[in-house]
Design a protein around this motif. Sequence first.
Motif, PDB file in Angstrom:
ATOM      1  N   SER A  47      -5.163   2.424  -8.214  1.00  0.00           N
ATOM      2  CA  SER A  47      -5.692   3.507  -7.870  1.00  0.00           C
ATOM      3  C   SER A  47      -4.784   4.645  -7.398  1.00  0.00           C
ATOM      4  O   SER A  47      -6.227   5.814  -7.274  1.00  0.00           O
ATOM      5  CB  SER A  47      -6.237   2.698  -6.763  1.00  0.00           C
ATOM      6  N   TYR A  48      -3.757   4.730  -7.596  1.00  0.00           N
ATOM      7  CA  TYR A  48      -3.196   6.484  -7.135  1.00  0.00           C
ATOM      8  C   TYR A  48      -1.544   6.201  -8.009  1.00  0.00           C
ATOM      9  O   TYR A  48      -1.342   5.087  -8.235  1.00  0.00           O
ATOM     10  CB  TYR A  48      -2.963   6.166  -5.926  1.00  0.00           C
ATOM     11  N   GLN A  57     -10.074   2.110  -5.197  1.00  0.00           N
ATOM     12  CA  GLN A  57      -9.218   1.435  -4.357  1.00  0.00           C
ATOM     13  C   GLN A  57     -10.449  -0.171  -3.817  1.00  0.00           C
ATOM     14  O   GLN A  57      -9.140  -0.584  -3.727  1.00  0.00           O
ATOM     15  CB  GLN A  57      -9.047   2.188  -3.636  1.00  0.00           C
ATOM     16  N   PHE A 116       0.987  -1.019  -0.031  1.00  0.00           N
ATOM     17  CA  PHE A 116      -0.258   0.557  -0.108  1.00  0.00           C
ATOM     18  C   PHE A 116       0.899   0.999  -0.059  1.00  0.00           C
ATOM     19  O   PHE A 116       1.362   1.344   0.956  1.00  0.00           O
ATOM     20  CB  PHE A 116      -1.135  -0.402   0.981  1.00  0.00           C
ATOM     21  N   ASN A 147      -1.616  -0.982  -6.223  1.00  0.00           N
ATOM     22  CA  ASN A 147      -2.557  -0.021  -5.417  1.00  0.00           C
ATOM     23  C   ASN A 147      -1.659   1.200  -6.588  1.00  0.00           C
ATOM     24  O   ASN A 147      -2.491   2.809  -6.246  1.00  0.00           O
ATOM     25  CB  ASN A 147      -1.948   0.291  -3.880  1.00  0.00           C
ATOM     26  N   ASN A 148      -1.125   1.416  -6.067  1.00  0.00           N
ATOM     27  CA  ASN A 148       0.015   2.773  -6.946  1.00  0.00           C
ATOM     28  C   ASN A 148       1.083   2.197  -8.312  1.00  0.00           C
ATOM     29  O   ASN A 148       1.192   1.360  -8.312  1.00  0.00           O
ATOM     30  CB  ASN A 148       0.208   3.628  -5.679  1.00  0.00           C
TER      31      ASN A 148
END
Length: 123
Positions: A77-78, A101, A27, A53-54
């Motif tokens: 998501s980011y 997310q 994360f 996640n990123n």
Amino acid sequence: MNKLWPDGHAALSGIIQNGMLLAIGGFGLCGIPEALIAALRDTGVRDLTVASNNAGVDGWGLGLLLETRQIRKMISSYVGENVEFERQFLHGELEVEFVPQGTLAERMRAGGQVFLAFTLAQA
């Protein structure tokens, strides 16, 4: 069966190939598989689709694979803290699929369930 490997290179040996879809945990920059990402970079595989996640940051995490242009598509998501990611995306060198997310987490859970069902059916 021994599921311990001496290093990331040994863990990836014989299973990594060009064009794979990889789900990479963590994360942000917390809990990421640092040794496996570095070993993956060293393999030289290309055209990877990475669901995570990123996208890491420059010089760290998935940023290492972006610097070597090993990632073709990010499902994330980011992505807000990686200058190289931004440059590749804005120049059309990187495909991006933004996913909320919760949806990303559910997709990974469902994918794991399908894999488990397939594995059990083969047994």
